[in-house]
Design an enzyme around this catalytic site. Structure first.
Site, short mmCIF file in Angstrom:
data_model
loop_
_atom_site.label_atom_id
_atom_site.label_comp_id
_atom_site.label_asym_id
_atom_site.label_seq_id
_atom_site.Cartn_x
_atom_site.Cartn_y
_atom_site.Cartn_z
CG HIS A 182 -2.22 0.54 0.76
ND1 HIS A 182 -2.64 1.20 -0.16
CD2 HIS A 182 -3.39 1.05 1.86
CE1 HIS A 182 -3.69 1.70 -0.15
NE2 HIS A 182 -4.30 1.70 1.05
CG ASP A 211 -4.21 4.08 -5.21
OD1 ASP A 211 -4.55 3.09 -6.14
OD2 ASP A 211 -4.20 5.16 -5.46
#
Length: 439
Positions: free
Chosen positions: A411, A415
Site C-alpha cells: 500500500h 492504492d
C-alpha cells in the site's frame, strides 16, 4: 600427480557462505568429471556441486553441517595431470573459472595468461575443456554458445569434440539464446524492529519440533515482508468456464504434440504478464523513497516441495513467451524445484509472484508479498457454481466454472484503485479466454 583444490562456490552475488549438507564421496573414492561431490545449502537454494576433474578424493576438509565461506577450500582431488596445483571455484550463478594454471603440461592445461580469458565466462570450464579450446582456437564467445550436457549446462569434453567435428564437417550449429541478466533486487532496510518474543507454555504431552533451515528462512522472510510493506488484499471472482472447456478439449492434443502436461497455471501466468505490462507500477520494487519500475516481467511461481517447504522458481520475461513456452518452462522449473535441481539464477530476479491455493482445494487466501516485489496473486480452486445469466428469453440459472483471485499488494505505492483495477484486468483476460483458441 597433482592436487586440484575444490573451493566453496559462490552461489549468487549476495551469498557469502554456504552449509555443507551432504557428502556423496569419501576420502579415497575415485571420481570422474561431473560426478556429484557434495551438496550445499544457502539462503537462496540447495545445490549439488560436481567435480570439475577426474581423480581420487585425497582430503575432505569440512564435515556435514559445516558453514563454509565462499572461496574456502573444502577438498583436494588428486589427478593424473603433471601440473602445479589447480583450483576450482564458481564466481557467478552458474559458475565462473577463477583457477590459475601453469604451462608445465601445455597439452593438457591452459597457461595462466589464457586462464584470464575465462574471467567473463558465465559457467565453469574444466582445465581439459579449456586446453582443447585453446588448441582448436575456439574463443570464449564461441565456447559460451555450446550447449553442454553436464550439470547446470556445463560443457564436457565430448560436447566440445562434437562441436569441433560439426564445424569440420560444415554442419550448422544452433546455440540456445542467452538470457539477459535480471535486474538487481532493491535493497531492504537493514534496521528492523525485533520481533516480540512470545512466552509459550509447554504441556507434558506436547511435542517440540525444531524448525529446519529452510523453514527458519521462510519464517524470517515472511516476518520481514509484513514489517516492511503494509499489506492490502483485494478479491474478485472470475468466471473461467471458457478456459476450463478449452483445456478439457486441448489437453490430450497438447500432451501428444508437445509432450507437456497442460495445466491452468501457464494461462494464469500469461494473463498476469499481459496485465503487468498494462500496470507497470505493479511490476516494481520500493527502495527507501524510490520506486523502481522493472523493465522485465519475471513471474515467480510458488512450488511446494516434498518436505513441505516452498520455493519460487522464476519464469524470466514471461510476457515474451507463448503458451507453449510458458507451459514447457513452468513444468521444467517445477519438476526440478521438487528435486532441488534449480540454480540460484532460476529463483532470483522475480518481479511478481503467483501462489496457487487451488492446488490444495482452497478457494481463497491472503498471500504475503515476496520481497522486494510489491504484489502477489493467489489463485483459488475452480468450482462449479450456479450463476444467473441473461438469455434472449430472460434470466436463467446455469452452471458455470468459477474461481476466486486475491491480490496482496504494497500500500506504500499501490492504492486500492490501482490494485483493484489490476486484479480486475487479470479476471477479465481469463473470462474472455477464446474457447476456440488454437495451439
Amino acid at each position: 600427480m597433482s592436487e586440484f583444490k575444490i573451493q566453496m562456490p559462490k552461489m549468487g552475488e549476495s551469498v557469502q557462505e554456504a552449509t555443507i549438507t551432504k557428502w556423496f564421496v569419501k576420502e579415497g573414492d575415485k571420481v570422474e568429471e561431473d560426478d556429484v561431490l557434495f551438496e550445499i545449502a544457502t539462503e537462496k537454494v540447495d545445490s549439488e556441486i560436481p567435480s570439475p576433474v577426474d581423480g581420487i578424493i585425497k582430503k575432505i576438509l569440512f564435515e556435514v553441517d559445516a558453514v563454509v565461506p565462499v572461496g574456502e577450500v573444502v577438498a583436494y582431488i588428486e589427478t593424473d595431470e603433471d601440473a602445479d596445483e589447480e583450483t576450482a571455484t564458481e564466481g557467478e550463478t552458474k559458475g565462473q573459472e577463477k583457477a590459475e594454471t601453469t604451462d608445465k603440461n601445455d597439452s593438457q592445461l591452459l597457461q595462466e595468461e589464457s586462464a584470464g580469458d575465462f574471467k567473463g565466462a558465465s559457467r565453469f570450464y574444466s582445465p581439459l575443456v579449456r586446453s582443447i579450446a585453446k588448441e582448436e582456437n575456439i574463443s570464449l564467445e564461441e565456447l559460451e554458445k555450446i550447449h553442454g550436457s553436464g550439470t547446470n549446462g556445463r560443457v564436457q569434453k565430448q560436447d566440445l569434440l562434437d562441436y569441433i567435428a560439426g564445424k569440420t564437417s560444415g554442419k550448422a550449429f544452433s546455440a540456445p539464446a542467452k538470457e539477459a541478466p535480471a535486474a538487481p533486487s532493491a535493497s531492504v532496510p537493514k534496521e528492523k524492529p525485533a520481533a516480540p518474543k512470545v512466552s509459550v507454555s509447554i504441556g507434558a504431552d506436547d511435542q517440540i519440533i525444531e524448525m529446519d533451515r529452510v523453514r527458519k528462512i521462510i519464517a524470517e522472510h515472511m516476518v520481514n515482508s509484513v514489517q516492511v510493506a503494509p499489506h492490502v488484499t483485494s478479491v474478485v471472482e472470475a468466471d473461467v468456464t471458457n478456459l476450463v472447456l478449452w483445456r478439457k478439449k486441448m489437453k490430450d492434443e497438447f500432451q501428444q504434440k508437445y509432450n507437456q502436461n497442460l495445466t491452468f497455471m501457464p494461462v494464469f501466468t500469461e494473463a498476469v504478464a499481459m496485465a503487468l505490462r498494462e500496470f507497470p507500477m505493479v511490476n516494481a520494487s520500493v527502495d527507501g523513497d524510490k520506486i523502481i519500475l522493472r523493465s522485465k516481467v519475471n513471474v515467480g511461481i510458488a512450488v511446494a516441495k516434498p518436505d513441505g517447504n516452498l520455493i519460487v522458481p522464476v519464469i524470466k520475461e514471461a510476457d515474451q513467451k507463448n503458451l507453449i513456452g510458458l507451459t514447457s518452462t513452468l513444468n521444467d522449473l517445477a519438476n526440478r524445484a521438487r528435486n532441488n535441481k534449480l540454480s540460484p539464477d532460476e529463483i532470483s530476479g522475480g518481479t511478481f509472484s503467483i501462489t496457487n491455493f487451488g492446488s490444495f482445494r482452497n478457494i481463497i487466501g491472503t498471500p504475503i508479498i515476496n520481497q522486494p516485489q510489491v504484489a502477489i496473486l493467489a489463485t483459488g480452486s475452480i468450482e462449479k457454481k450456479p450463476a444467473v445469466m441473461e438469455t434472449p428469453t430472460g434470466d436463467a440459472i446455469v452452471v458455470r466454472h468459477k474461481m476466486f483471485l486475491s491480490l496482496s499488494y504494497d500500500h506504500r505505492i499501490i492504492d486500492g484503485a490501482m490494485g483493484g483495477a489490476f486484479l480486475r484486468r487479470i479476471a477479465d483476460i481469463l473470462e474472455e479466454f477464446d474457447v476456440n483458441r488454437k495451439i
